[in-house]
Write an enzyme that holds these catalytic residues in place. Structure first.
Site, PDB file in Angstrom:
ATOM      1  N   GLN A  74       0.841  -1.181  -0.021  1.00 22.06           N
ATOM      2  CA  GLN A  74      -0.051  -0.062  -0.156  1.00 22.06           C
ATOM      3  C   GLN A  74       0.782   1.300   0.211  1.00 22.06           C
ATOM      4  O   GLN A  74       0.204   2.385  -0.083  1.00 22.06           O
ATOM      5  CB  GLN A  74      -0.728  -0.016   1.015  1.00 22.06           C
ATOM      6  N   ASN A  75       1.920   1.380   0.288  1.00 22.47           N
ATOM      7  CA  ASN A  75       3.107   2.386   0.091  1.00 22.47           C
ATOM      8  C   ASN A  75       3.296   2.941  -1.338  1.00 22.47           C
ATOM      9  O   ASN A  75       3.089   2.140  -2.238  1.00 22.47           O
ATOM     10  CB  ASN A  75       4.218   2.111   0.520  1.00 22.47           C
ATOM     11  N   HIS A  76       3.212   4.241  -1.381  1.00 17.08           N
ATOM     12  CA  HIS A  76       3.010   4.804  -2.944  1.00 17.08           C
ATOM     13  C   HIS A  76       4.306   5.024  -3.505  1.00 17.08           C
ATOM     14  O   HIS A  76       4.028   5.280  -4.609  1.00 17.08           O
ATOM     15  CB  HIS A  76       2.306   6.213  -2.593  1.00 17.08           C
ATOM     16  N   PHE A  77       5.499   4.570  -2.781  1.00 18.78           N
ATOM     17  CA  PHE A  77       6.907   4.819  -3.355  1.00 18.78           C
ATOM     18  C   PHE A  77       6.770   4.501  -4.770  1.00 18.78           C
ATOM     19  O   PHE A  77       7.312   5.037  -5.681  1.00 18.78           O
ATOM     20  CB  PHE A  77       7.761   4.007  -2.212  1.00 18.78           C
ATOM     21  N   THR A 115       5.259   8.821   1.597  1.00 21.85           N
ATOM     22  CA  THR A 115       4.548   7.917   0.762  1.00 21.85           C
ATOM     23  C   THR A 115       3.989   6.633   1.576  1.00 21.85           C
ATOM     24  O   THR A 115       3.289   5.871   0.982  1.00 21.85           O
ATOM     25  CB  THR A 115       5.548   7.123  -0.362  1.00 21.85           C
TER      26      THR A 115
END
Length: 174
Positions: free
Chosen positions: A44-47, A148
């Site tokens: 789920q991290n946007h990085f 992020t």
């Protein structure tokens, strides 16, 4: 604090090369990243999604090929590391970090001769911006980027993407 929470966690090695122009620093890998031994390993991290959007002409290697992802970053001039080398923490939140040991940034300098800026992924990392620059012994910009992390829900993906784009553009990363 339970016995598990009191155990010392050790971070990940830097992902850097001679062509690293911007070093992106997080605070410390979350539990999912430590388990996977990969930066930004939480799905789920946007990085990774942000970087894929910044470089649409260069397809992001799949999650299963972390080494290729690291090479992909380095080919674009971006390096990764964290402010903390080790800490005690229960869960993944930065607010839970205790007894942190800062990474040895001075030892990294010889490996990144093209370094032009330090970008901090979130507030906990940016809190150490001055100390990181002092440790490196170079006068380069420190950029504060929105985290992020999925915990940073107050920023939409688009707003994060725009902030990252604006930060990376002056350093030739786009």
């Amino acid at each position: 604090m339970n016995a598990l929470a009191a155990s010392r966690l050790v971070g990940l090695p830097p992902v850097v090369g001679e062509g690293t122009r911007v070093l992106l620093l997080g605070s410390f890998p979350g539990a999912a990243s430590l388990r996977a031994q990969q930066y930004y390993g939480h799905p789920q991290n946007h990085f990774w999604r942000i970087l894929a959007a910044l470089w649409p002409g260069h397809p992001l290697p799949g999650r299963e090929d972390y080494a290729a992802r690291c090479g992909w970053l380095l080919a674009r001039g971006l390096g990764l590391w964290d402010v903390y080398a080790a800490c005690e923490r229960e869960g993944s939140l930065d607010t839970s970090i205790r007894n942190a040991q800062v990474n040895d940034f001075r030892s990294l300098l010889a490996r990144v001769p093209a370094l032009a800026a330090i970008a901090h992924n979130g507030g906990e990392s940016f809190r150490h911006a001055r100390a990181v620059r002092a440790s490196l012994g170079v006068d380069i910009p420190s950029l504060r980027l929105p985290s992020t992390s999925p915990a940073n829900a107050s920023w939409s993906f688009e707003k994060k993407l725009n902030a990252w784009r604006d930060a990376f553009a002056p350093f030739g990363l786009l």
